[in-house]
Design a protein around this motif. Structure first.
Motif, mmCIF file in Angstrom:
data_model
loop_
_atom_site.group_PDB
_atom_site.id
_atom_site.type_symbol
_atom_site.label_atom_id
_atom_site.label_comp_id
_atom_site.label_asym_id
_atom_site.label_seq_id
_atom_site.Cartn_x
_atom_site.Cartn_y
_atom_site.Cartn_z
ATOM 1 N N ARG A 69 -20.408 -15.026 -11.406
ATOM 2 C CA ARG A 69 -19.174 -14.256 -11.170
ATOM 3 C C ARG A 69 -19.078 -13.055 -12.114
ATOM 4 N NH1 ARG A 69 -16.646 -19.348 -10.710
ATOM 5 N NH2 ARG A 69 -15.924 -19.170 -12.880
ATOM 6 N N GLN A 70 -19.571 -13.247 -13.323
ATOM 7 C CA GLN A 70 -19.510 -12.183 -14.320
ATOM 8 C C GLN A 70 -20.625 -11.160 -14.147
ATOM 9 O OE1 GLN A 70 -19.521 -14.114 -18.152
ATOM 10 N NE2 GLN A 70 -17.781 -15.423 -17.618
ATOM 11 N N GLY A 71 -21.500 -11.372 -13.171
ATOM 12 C CA GLY A 71 -22.578 -10.429 -12.904
ATOM 13 C C GLY A 71 -23.709 -10.467 -13.917
ATOM 14 N N GLN A 72 -23.836 -11.583 -14.643
ATOM 15 C CA GLN A 72 -24.915 -11.680 -15.619
ATOM 16 C C GLN A 72 -26.241 -11.968 -14.914
ATOM 17 O OE1 GLN A 72 -24.019 -13.617 -19.450
ATOM 18 N NE2 GLN A 72 -22.116 -14.336 -18.509
ATOM 19 N N LYS A 73 -27.292 -11.380 -15.441
ATOM 20 C CA LYS A 73 -28.627 -11.606 -14.873
ATOM 21 C C LYS A 73 -29.011 -13.064 -15.109
ATOM 22 C CE LYS A 73 -32.065 -9.577 -16.910
ATOM 23 N NZ LYS A 73 -33.010 -8.507 -17.337
ATOM 24 N N THR A 74 -29.127 -13.808 -14.009
ATOM 25 C CA THR A 74 -29.345 -15.262 -14.106
ATOM 26 C C THR A 74 -30.582 -15.651 -13.300
ATOM 27 O OG1 THR A 74 -26.945 -15.546 -14.249
ATOM 28 C CG2 THR A 74 -28.258 -17.514 -13.852
ATOM 29 N N VAL A 75 -31.462 -16.403 -13.956
ATOM 30 C CA VAL A 75 -32.736 -16.805 -13.348
ATOM 31 C C VAL A 75 -32.796 -18.328 -13.259
ATOM 32 C CG1 VAL A 75 -35.252 -16.792 -13.633
ATOM 33 C CG2 VAL A 75 -33.901 -14.759 -14.243
ATOM 34 N N ILE A 76 -33.287 -18.818 -12.131
ATOM 35 C CA ILE A 76 -33.483 -20.257 -11.944
ATOM 36 C C ILE A 76 -34.904 -20.645 -12.340
ATOM 37 C CG2 ILE A 76 -33.974 -21.962 -10.138
ATOM 38 C CD1 ILE A 76 -31.171 -22.140 -10.617
ATOM 39 N N SER A 77 -35.018 -21.700 -13.148
ATOM 40 C CA SER A 77 -36.313 -22.350 -13.391
ATOM 41 C C SER A 77 -36.252 -23.669 -12.644
ATOM 42 C CB SER A 77 -36.517 -22.581 -14.897
ATOM 43 O OG SER A 77 -37.668 -23.391 -15.119
ATOM 44 N N ILE A 78 -36.955 -23.744 -11.508
ATOM 45 C CA ILE A 78 -36.839 -24.917 -10.644
ATOM 46 C C ILE A 78 -38.017 -25.858 -10.849
ATOM 47 C CG2 ILE A 78 -37.898 -23.690 -8.686
ATOM 48 C CD1 ILE A 78 -36.101 -25.389 -6.832
ATOM 49 N N ALA A 79 -37.707 -27.123 -11.130
ATOM 50 C CA ALA A 79 -38.742 -28.132 -11.354
ATOM 51 C C ALA A 79 -39.520 -28.357 -10.054
ATOM 52 C CB ALA A 79 -38.102 -29.435 -11.817
ATOM 53 N N PRO A 80 -40.825 -28.520 -10.131
ATOM 54 C CA PRO A 80 -41.644 -28.674 -8.909
ATOM 55 C C PRO A 80 -41.321 -29.928 -8.099
ATOM 56 C CG PRO A 80 -42.955 -29.032 -10.891
ATOM 57 C CD PRO A 80 -41.648 -28.487 -11.344
ATOM 58 N N SER A 81 -40.543 -30.849 -8.666
ATOM 59 C CA SER A 81 -40.169 -32.042 -7.903
ATOM 60 C C SER A 81 -39.299 -31.689 -6.699
ATOM 61 C CB SER A 81 -39.451 -33.055 -8.802
ATOM 62 O OG SER A 81 -38.472 -32.440 -9.590
ATOM 63 N N TYR A 82 -38.783 -30.445 -6.644
ATOM 64 C CA TYR A 82 -37.990 -30.046 -5.468
ATOM 65 C C TYR A 82 -38.823 -30.155 -4.199
ATOM 66 C CZ TYR A 82 -40.144 -25.486 -4.361
ATOM 67 O OH TYR A 82 -41.004 -24.495 -3.952
ATOM 68 N N LEU A 83 -40.151 -30.024 -4.340
ATOM 69 C CA LEU A 83 -41.029 -30.096 -3.169
ATOM 70 C C LEU A 83 -40.965 -31.450 -2.479
ATOM 71 C CD1 LEU A 83 -44.132 -28.288 -4.733
ATOM 72 C CD2 LEU A 83 -42.644 -27.386 -2.914
ATOM 73 N N GLY A 84 -40.563 -32.483 -3.214
ATOM 74 C CA GLY A 84 -40.531 -33.817 -2.628
ATOM 75 C C GLY A 84 -39.151 -34.353 -2.347
ATOM 76 N N VAL A 85 -38.092 -33.658 -2.829
ATOM 77 C CA VAL A 85 -36.759 -34.260 -2.696
ATOM 78 C C VAL A 85 -35.739 -33.399 -1.960
ATOM 79 C CG1 VAL A 85 -37.057 -35.676 -4.752
ATOM 80 C CG2 VAL A 85 -36.006 -33.425 -4.972
ATOM 81 N N MET A 86 -35.922 -32.073 -1.946
ATOM 82 C CA MET A 86 -34.946 -31.228 -1.252
ATOM 83 C C MET A 86 -35.285 -31.127 0.230
ATOM 84 S SD MET A 86 -33.901 -28.249 -4.005
ATOM 85 C CE MET A 86 -32.392 -27.853 -3.107
#
Length: 571
Positions: A69-86
């Motif tokens: 909301r504040q417009g801050q530069k925000t980056v996601i570090s996504i764990a590779p386990s997303y490949l099996g659960v999402m």
């Protein structure tokens, strides 16, 4: 900050969390469970087993939304386990969905894992450590530092892939960049925010369930999106870190030429068993990949309720991964991957043997034969539980056999010693309970009474009314002429048993005394009436006699007067 919190109203003295906690980091105080942060390794098992959902972990989701909301530069570090659960059709759809939420870049934590793999490879190649234990799992790190401090020299002095990735992103994009870790682990919150050795590189931690719920709230249908690429080079085999032996496979893929024996272990109890063996000197020159969660990170506590089989997740991840090491350069000099581990054991006062025996006696354990070691309280033996009581981690009432015996003893005492008759009947008016006072009052043995319906013994109308309406009847006088008894009755509906409890106070003696008193009053009135009648007759007779005497006296006195008055005139 407590990573795991409680909803006290929902904690119901089941002690299931204590039983499931292998390191006994849960204190029971005033019949409520409390996490002891100094002992907890944040494995999350208590979250998984709690039947009342009384335990929750603190969420950073609002903080993440605030960054955006504040417009801050925000980056996601996504764990590779997303490949099996999402849920997706193509993994790139998850990237698109996260960018629609407002994140500047979506990068795989496996990018950081590639640099960690390089660090492990160097350690194994040097061969100077007697044993090497992987340090990617923060719960394993806590377990060793808090419970097996003698093994800290064997811990690979390397940060986790998450921390390495946070360092890399901030060095590349600027320290003002907000890095959010998206994964399956709650222990990552402590590593990111509470561990002074690694804090500052990850600004928030959220889990897959939170991310999917957020997407749903925003109306984002992941499977309907076009896929987008990750904002990092392909980490290839390093995506295997979340599955069992994934770290080892990545290191071997880097360079299989080392002399260490390879061993991977997952599951908290298995880790404890292995570390005990290592503490006893059973292993030497081994590279050990350890993970507290069974099956690895793909079944972390933050995704346990997503109904994903860890076996399917493992296959799904492995099928999407290229089993070669990426051509990554060494970590930039400004990215310091070193982390030193040390003992964080909490010294606790231990009771003397007499203090242990004293506590045991308070729960009816006077000899070794009395110590059942049933484990219902969550501790392995009665002695362990007594020590926990001494250390104010447990309460006496947690001993279920003792509590049961005490409750039974108290209930039996009340039931059998009270002078009031107690009856309990079910919905069909069948007698369920019948105490000694009831046997005496109704001249029936309990064994005979519990085979009967109430209406075979007495009028059941009031009991039926209370069962149907749930309205109590209090202190009602009821006479049983055929039995020659008088009672005061209180009838109440017992919801838990779906039954009616009747308490009968025998007031026969009181009622008989009232009758005797009334009869005495009647007899006294009758006697008084006879006395009054007799007195009236005497009074009337006295009055009559007094009347005749008065007349005669009057005549005599008149004659005397006249004789005096007229005495001189006659001469």
């Amino acid at each position: 900050m407590n990573v795991i919190d409680f909803q006290k109203a929902n904690c119901r003295n089941c002690y299931k969390c204590v039983r499931s906690c292998s390191v006994k980091a849960i204190r029971i105080k005033n019949e409520q469970a409390q996490i002891m942060n100094e002992h907890c390794i944040l494995c999350g098992h208590c979250l998984e087993v709690c039947p009342q959902n009384a335990k929750t972990f603190s969420s950073d989701l609002d903080r993440v939304k605030s960054f955006l909301r504040q417009g801050q530069k925000t980056v996601i570090s996504i764990a590779p386990s997303y490949l099996g659960v999402m849920k997706y059709t193509h993994p790139g759809q998850v990237v698109t969905a996260l960018k629609q939420l407002g994140f500047k870049q979506i990068r795989e934590t496996a990018e950081g894992a590639a640099y960690v793999t390089n660090a492990y490879h160097r350690i194994l190649e040097e061969g100077s450590m007697k044993n090497v234990i992987s340090t990617c799992c923060p719960s394993v790190n806590d377990l060793i530092e808090k419970y097996f401090p003698d093994l800290t020299p064997y811990m690979a002095p390397v940060v986790s892939p998450m921390v390495a990735h946070g360092m890399l992103i901030k060095k590349q994009l600027g320290m003002n960049t907000k890095v959010v870790f998206l994964g399956p682990c709650i222990a990552k919150k402590e590593e990111a925010e509470l561990d002074e050795r690694t804090s500052g590189w990850i600004d928030a931690v959220i889990n897959f369930s939170e991310a999917e719920q957020w997407m749903e709230e925003e109306g984002i249908e992941v499977k309907a999106l076009d896929p987008s690429p990750m904002d990092n080079p392909d980490p290839k085999v390093n995506r295997l870190y979340p599955v069992s032996s994934g770290v080892m496979t990545s290191v071997v893929a880097k360079n299989g030429k080392d002399t260490y024996r390879k061993l991977f272990v997952d599951g908290l109890d298995n880790c404890i068993d292995l570390f005990r063996g290592m503490a006893n000197g059973e292993l030497e020159h081994c590279f050990i990949e350890a993970n507290v969660c069974e099956g690895g990170c793909i079944k972390g506590p933050a995704i346990s309720k997503m109904e994903v089989s860890r076996f399917k997740a493992k296959l799904d991840i492995e099928e999407q991964i290229e089993y070669v090491s990426p051509d990554y350069p060494e970590a930039p000099p400004e990215v310091d991957l070193e982390k030193q581990f040390y003992s964080r054991v909490e010294k606790e006062k231990m009771p003397t043997e007499e203090e242990i025996r004293s506590i045991l006696r308070k729960t009816g354990k006077y000899s070794r034969e009395d110590e059942l070691d049933c484990g219902a309280c969550g501790y392995g033996s009665c002695r362990e539980k007594a020590i926990a009581v001494f250390q104010e981690k447990a309460e006496l009432g947690m001993c279920l056999p003792y509590a049961f015996d005490k409750a039974n003893s108290m209930a039996n005492t009340v039931m059998e010693q009270t002078p009031n008759a107690i009856l309990v009947v079910d919905q069909d008016m069948r007698i369920m309970e019948f105490n000694k006072a009831a046997e005496k009052m109704f001249k029936q043995s309990k064994s005979v009474a519990v085979e009967k319906y109430l209406f075979e013994l007495i009028d059941h109308t009031d009991f039926l009314y209370v069962y149907d309406t749930h309205e109590p009847i209090v202190h009602k006088r009821v006479a049983y002429e055929d039995l020659g008894i008088y009672t005061t009755q209180t009838l109440v509906y017992v919801k838990e048993q779906d039954a009616v409890l009747g308490i009968f106070e025998d007031v026969t003696e009181e009622e008989n005394n009232k009758k005797k008193h009334y009869q005495l009053q009647v007899e006294t009135v009758e006697m008084a009436q006879k006395v009054i009648d007799k007195q009236m007759m005497v009074a009337q007779e006295i009055a009559g006699l007094l009347g005749e005497t008065t007349a005669e006296t009057k005549v005599t006195l008149t004659k005397l007067r006249d004789s005096i008055l007229f005495e001189g005139q006659e001469e």
